[in-house]
Design a protein around this motif. Structure first.
Motif, PDB file in Angstrom:
ATOM      1  N   VAL A 196       9.547 -10.600   6.428  1.00  0.00           N
ATOM      2  CA  VAL A 196      10.127  -9.510   7.226  1.00  0.00           C
ATOM      3  C   VAL A 196       9.434  -8.189   6.914  1.00  0.00           C
ATOM      4  N   HIS A 197       9.155  -7.931   5.645  1.00  0.00           N
ATOM      5  CA  HIS A 197       8.459  -6.690   5.272  1.00  0.00           C
ATOM      6  C   HIS A 197       7.058  -6.643   5.871  1.00  0.00           C
ATOM      7  N   ALA A 198       6.354  -7.762   5.833  1.00  0.00           N
ATOM      8  CA  ALA A 198       5.005  -7.801   6.396  1.00  0.00           C
ATOM      9  C   ALA A 198       5.043  -7.564   7.906  1.00  0.00           C
ATOM     10  N   GLN A 199       6.005  -8.184   8.588  1.00  0.00           N
ATOM     11  CA  GLN A 199       6.109  -8.000  10.031  1.00  0.00           C
ATOM     12  C   GLN A 199       6.480  -6.564  10.377  1.00  0.00           C
ATOM     13  N   LEU A 200       7.404  -6.009   9.647  1.00  0.00           N
ATOM     14  CA  LEU A 200       7.801  -4.619   9.882  1.00  0.00           C
ATOM     15  C   LEU A 200       6.642  -3.663   9.624  1.00  0.00           C
ATOM     16  N   GLY A 201       5.882  -3.911   8.566  1.00  0.00           N
ATOM     17  CA  GLY A 201       4.711  -3.088   8.278  1.00  0.00           C
ATOM     18  C   GLY A 201       3.674  -3.174   9.383  1.00  0.00           C
TER      19      GLY A 201
END
Length: 91
Positions: free
Chosen positions: A10-15
């Motif tokens: 989720v963090h990678a996608q949000l970034g």
């Protein structure tokens, strides 16, 4: 507290989405269609880069549905762009 694989995903996608929004804004090319395409490409890349080698968790199997819906949306964007390029009397 350790960060789970799902949270990293989720963090990678949000970034990726924030970076894409920033890049499109800097280039003065932001539109919802382009943002959707950039976000979908990022989603596919992040999905492949974070894929486990042996066991696939249940939450990752559900990503197939999101990918399928994203590809349908991408097809819609492409068809709309093609129809915009055609002369008015063709269809």
């Amino acid at each position: 507290m350790a960060v789970t694989r799902r949270e990293r995903f989720v963090h990678a996608q949000l970034g990726w989405m924030l970076a894409g929004t920033f890049a499109l804004s800097v280039l003065d090319a932001f539109s919802y269609e382009l943002f959707f395409v950039v976000a979908l490409i990022g989603f596919l890349v992040v999905t492949e880069l974070t894929a486990p080698f042996s066991v696939t968790p249940r939450w990752r199997r559900r990503l197939r549905w999101i990918i399928a819906l994203g590809l349908v949306g991408f097809g819609y964007v492409i068809v709309r762009r093609i129809l915009d390029l055609l002369p008015p009397g063709v269809l």
